[in-house]
Design a protein around this motif. Sequence first.
Motif, PDB file in Angstrom:
ATOM      1  N   ASP A 360       4.485  -4.950   7.657  1.00 22.28           N
ATOM      2  CA  ASP A 360       5.000  -4.358   8.703  1.00 22.28           C
ATOM      3  C   ASP A 360       6.331  -3.576   8.716  1.00 22.28           C
ATOM      4  OD1 ASP A 360       6.727  -6.345   9.184  1.00 22.28           O
ATOM      5  OD2 ASP A 360       6.146  -6.732  11.072  1.00 22.28           O
ATOM      6  N   GLY A 361       6.618  -3.270   7.208  1.00 25.34           N
ATOM      7  CA  GLY A 361       7.611  -2.872   6.890  1.00 25.34           C
ATOM      8  C   GLY A 361       8.027  -1.317   7.189  1.00 25.34           C
ATOM      9  N   ARG A 362       8.896  -0.564   6.485  1.00 24.16           N
ATOM     10  CA  ARG A 362       9.158   0.838   6.662  1.00 24.16           C
ATOM     11  C   ARG A 362       8.173   1.673   5.863  1.00 24.16           C
ATOM     12  NH1 ARG A 362      13.460  -1.032   2.957  1.00 24.16           N
ATOM     13  NH2 ARG A 362      14.640  -1.388   4.826  1.00 24.16           N
ATOM     14  N   GLY A 363       7.272   1.102   5.230  1.00 28.03           N
ATOM     15  CA  GLY A 363       6.342   2.023   4.354  1.00 28.03           C
ATOM     16  C   GLY A 363       6.690   3.016   3.484  1.00 28.03           C
ATOM     17  N   PHE A 364       5.989   3.977   2.825  1.00 27.21           N
ATOM     18  CA  PHE A 364       6.384   4.873   1.777  1.00 27.21           C
ATOM     19  C   PHE A 364       5.278   5.937   1.716  1.00 27.21           C
ATOM     20  CE2 PHE A 364       4.768   0.894  -0.277  1.00 27.21           C
ATOM     21  CZ  PHE A 364       3.570   1.577  -0.643  1.00 27.21           C
ATOM     22  N   PRO A 365       5.597   6.869   1.110  1.00 30.84           N
ATOM     23  CA  PRO A 365       4.607   7.949   0.787  1.00 30.84           C
ATOM     24  C   PRO A 365       3.487   7.452   0.006  1.00 30.84           C
ATOM     25  CG  PRO A 365       6.634   9.064   0.868  1.00 30.84           C
ATOM     26  CD  PRO A 365       6.769   7.509   0.842  1.00 30.84           C
ATOM     27  N   ALA A 366       2.294   7.217   0.219  1.00 31.14           N
ATOM     28  CA  ALA A 366       1.300   6.590  -0.715  1.00 31.14           C
ATOM     29  C   ALA A 366       1.441   7.461  -2.159  1.00 31.14           C
ATOM     30  CB  ALA A 366       0.012   6.735  -0.237  1.00 31.14           C
ATOM     31  N   PRO A 367       1.319   6.726  -3.186  1.00 30.56           N
ATOM     32  CA  PRO A 367       1.639   7.345  -4.385  1.00 30.56           C
ATOM     33  C   PRO A 367       0.075   8.216  -4.866  1.00 30.56           C
ATOM     34  CG  PRO A 367       1.079   5.105  -4.755  1.00 30.56           C
ATOM     35  CD  PRO A 367       1.195   5.398  -3.571  1.00 30.56           C
ATOM     36  N   GLU A 368       0.367   9.313  -5.422  1.00 31.03           N
ATOM     37  CA  GLU A 368      -0.770  10.049  -5.767  1.00 31.03           C
ATOM     38  C   GLU A 368      -1.591   9.535  -7.058  1.00 31.03           C
ATOM     39  OE1 GLU A 368       0.122  14.087  -6.661  1.00 31.03           O
ATOM     40  OE2 GLU A 368       1.186  14.609  -4.520  1.00 31.03           O
ATOM     41  N   ARG A 395      -6.544  -4.111 -14.613  1.00 37.55           N
ATOM     42  CA  ARG A 395      -7.355  -3.295 -15.664  1.00 37.55           C
ATOM     43  C   ARG A 395      -7.869  -3.960 -16.760  1.00 37.55           C
ATOM     44  NH1 ARG A 395      -3.665   0.398 -17.119  1.00 37.55           N
ATOM     45  NH2 ARG A 395      -4.091   1.738 -15.215  1.00 37.55           N
ATOM     46  N   GLN A 396      -7.164  -5.086 -17.105  1.00 40.73           N
ATOM     47  CA  GLN A 396      -7.706  -5.790 -18.098  1.00 40.73           C
ATOM     48  C   GLN A 396      -8.987  -6.524 -17.957  1.00 40.73           C
ATOM     49  OE1 GLN A 396      -4.061  -8.184 -19.336  1.00 40.73           O
ATOM     50  NE2 GLN A 396      -3.311  -6.544 -20.678  1.00 40.73           N
ATOM     51  N   LEU A 397      -8.962  -6.918 -16.712  1.00 42.25           N
ATOM     52  CA  LEU A 397     -10.070  -7.584 -16.096  1.00 42.25           C
ATOM     53  C   LEU A 397     -11.165  -6.676 -15.524  1.00 42.25           C
ATOM     54  CD1 LEU A 397      -8.355 -10.907 -14.573  1.00 42.25           C
ATOM     55  CD2 LEU A 397      -9.296 -10.634 -16.946  1.00 42.25           C
ATOM     56  N   GLY A 398     -11.229  -5.364 -15.651  1.00 44.01           N
ATOM     57  CA  GLY A 398     -11.903  -4.378 -14.993  1.00 44.01           C
ATOM     58  C   GLY A 398     -11.684  -4.220 -13.611  1.00 44.01           C
ATOM     59  N   GLY A 399     -10.683  -4.547 -13.023  1.00 39.59           N
ATOM     60  CA  GLY A 399     -10.219  -4.714 -11.776  1.00 39.59           C
ATOM     61  C   GLY A 399      -9.640  -3.250 -11.279  1.00 39.59           C
ATOM     62  N   THR A 400      -9.407  -3.007  -9.941  1.00 42.25           N
ATOM     63  CA  THR A 400      -8.627  -1.863  -9.465  1.00 42.25           C
ATOM     64  C   THR A 400      -7.375  -2.192  -8.534  1.00 42.25           C
ATOM     65  OG1 THR A 400     -10.282  -1.345  -7.676  1.00 42.25           O
ATOM     66  CG2 THR A 400     -10.762  -0.414  -9.949  1.00 42.25           C
ATOM     67  N   LEU A 401      -6.496  -1.285  -8.206  1.00 46.49           N
ATOM     68  CA  LEU A 401      -5.581  -1.351  -7.273  1.00 46.49           C
ATOM     69  C   LEU A 401      -5.504  -0.440  -6.182  1.00 46.49           C
ATOM     70  CD1 LEU A 401      -3.056  -3.177  -6.041  1.00 46.49           C
ATOM     71  CD2 LEU A 401      -1.802  -1.881  -7.638  1.00 46.49           C
ATOM     72  N   ALA A 402      -5.861  -0.633  -4.749  1.00 44.44           N
ATOM     73  CA  ALA A 402      -5.576   0.513  -4.232  1.00 44.44           C
ATOM     74  C   ALA A 402      -4.452   0.316  -3.075  1.00 44.44           C
ATOM     75  CB  ALA A 402      -6.813   0.825  -3.280  1.00 44.44           C
ATOM     76  N   VAL A 403      -3.587   1.612  -2.997  1.00 39.93           N
ATOM     77  CA  VAL A 403      -2.509   1.569  -2.129  1.00 39.93           C
ATOM     78  C   VAL A 403      -2.711   2.255  -0.813  1.00 39.93           C
ATOM     79  CG1 VAL A 403       0.163   1.702  -2.172  1.00 39.93           C
ATOM     80  CG2 VAL A 403      -1.150   1.119  -3.861  1.00 39.93           C
ATOM     81  N   GLU A 404      -2.314   1.696   0.361  1.00 40.31           N
ATOM     82  CA  GLU A 404      -2.273   2.557   1.877  1.00 40.31           C
ATOM     83  C   GLU A 404      -1.028   2.451   2.305  1.00 40.31           C
ATOM     84  OE1 GLU A 404      -5.459   1.562   4.088  1.00 40.31           O
ATOM     85  OE2 GLU A 404      -7.302   2.138   2.487  1.00 40.31           O
ATOM     86  N   SER A 405      -0.316   3.513   2.474  1.00 42.95           N
ATOM     87  CA  SER A 405       0.934   3.357   3.188  1.00 42.95           C
ATOM     88  C   SER A 405       1.385   4.639   4.110  1.00 42.95           C
ATOM     89  CB  SER A 405       2.088   2.860   2.371  1.00 42.95           C
ATOM     90  OG  SER A 405       3.140   2.732   2.912  1.00 42.95           O
ATOM     91  N   THR A 406       1.932   4.661   5.032  1.00 42.68           N
ATOM     92  CA  THR A 406       2.750   5.484   5.764  1.00 42.68           C
ATOM     93  C   THR A 406       4.031   5.491   6.215  1.00 42.68           C
ATOM     94  OG1 THR A 406       0.401   6.459   6.664  1.00 42.68           O
ATOM     95  CG2 THR A 406       2.286   7.144   7.699  1.00 42.68           C
ATOM     96  N   PRO A 407       5.041   6.095   6.112  1.00 45.26           N
ATOM     97  CA  PRO A 407       6.471   5.900   6.235  1.00 45.26           C
ATOM     98  C   PRO A 407       6.363   5.334   7.793  1.00 45.26           C
ATOM     99  CG  PRO A 407       6.430   7.852   5.064  1.00 45.26           C
ATOM    100  CD  PRO A 407       4.869   7.545   5.006  1.00 45.26           C
ATOM    101  N   GLY A 408       6.965   4.360   7.905  1.00 41.54           N
ATOM    102  CA  GLY A 408       7.283   3.733   9.167  1.00 41.54           C
ATOM    103  C   GLY A 408       6.139   2.807   9.620  1.00 41.54           C
ATOM    104  N   GLU A 409       5.016   2.748   8.847  1.00 47.18           N
ATOM    105  CA  GLU A 409       3.879   1.967   9.454  1.00 47.18           C
ATOM    106  C   GLU A 409       3.430   0.991   8.588  1.00 47.18           C
ATOM    107  OE1 GLU A 409       0.881   4.286  10.364  1.00 47.18           O
ATOM    108  OE2 GLU A 409       1.873   5.752  11.872  1.00 47.18           O
TER     109      GLU A 409
END
Length: 427
Positions: A360-368, A395-409
């Motif tokens: 529940d921190g300050r968040g950040f603009p999600a990376p493109e 990626r070495q294990l065939g996995g993925t990473l997703a990031v969701e964030s909004t400043p202040g949320e």
Amino acid sequence: MRHPDDHPQPPSTSPGSPGSPASGTFAPGAQTRDDRLLSALLTTAFVVLLAGALLRYVLKHGDSDRLPWIVGLSVVLAVVQVAGQARPGSRRAGRVRLAVVVACWVVVVLLAPSFAWCAVPLIHTALRLLPTRSAVALVTALATLVVLAELRLADGFDPNHLLLPPVVAALATGVFVYLTREATRRQHLIDDLVRTRRELAATERREGTLAERQRLSREIHDSLAQGLSSQNMLLQAADRQWDTDPQAARTHLRTAASIAAHGLTEARRLVHDLAPADLAEGAGLAQALATLAARESRDGLTVRFHAEGPDTHLPDQAASALLRTAQGALANIREHSGARTAALTLTCLDDTVALDVADDGRGFPAPEPGGTRDPLGDPDPLRGHGLPAIRARLRQLGGTLAVESTPGEGAVLTATIPLTPATPPAP
């Protein structure tokens, strides 16, 4: 001073060099088994033809005044040829013997033309010992002398006596040159293949070294570096509160000591390339994440852990990757987000395991997607790895990473690894 040819030289594989197939030369001191067999065959053929010609001359011209000379020269020819076969010597010695044999043969042919066909083995010997141009010139001279000898023996003009020797010499020379050039091309191909294999092995070693360095850098960042960062923060807090709140300062010191002991265990296991310390002694990923959440719940940050789905025994690599992901994400949350609470959620399905790290921190603009900006990375490029390290590990294990964030949320990171064999996506 000794000439370099006085010693046996190894055969060269470069085209046009002495001893290489392309130059039509042969190094007697470096003979292979096949070379020795061919030399023995040529010597035997020469001696047999010489004996046959001598016997013919004795039967037809036994009372000739030339007989002693012809017998003596025949013996010299046989001895020199056999001696060359028994002790090949250097290339220079082989050429000297060839010169002696050719000179004696020329004299014998001038005295008795029936010795002319002894030139056939000499042609092959010349092609093997001399450079191509010199060998062709000598073969031409030998063939010409054979033609003259055949014409002397003939009762009348016979076209075969004029055409047969040059044709035989041309065929022998052409076949020999063709085979030597083919051998040269084949040797070049083998050399290229060997060189390519060596270069490929060197490239694979370099790539393996680079991959291992990257793996170790991620492991150190997500374990030792984060622990040292936490210790630094705790010691700074203890220093500030040492006079005003000794009890809190001692609590910080004890926590720092606990983190140091855990980091020591991590370092020892990293040296031996073992699993993270929290996964040691049979502990599953869920228990390791719960332990991590309890250890990181301090200094105003509360970390909760929740597991969903069946209690599946995960592969060691998947469990280690997700635990390192959680460690790195929590370290970044503590240093950069200013969050008060964070949650770890482990979801196990039949073919996939997922880990959500929310705060529940300050968040950040999600990376493109495909961008280079790392919002979770340390601002000091010499310290942090952040999202690139986590993505590379998954990626070495065939996995993925997703990031969701909004400043202040706040922010949510979702790491997913398939449990069925999959081909990792290309970098």
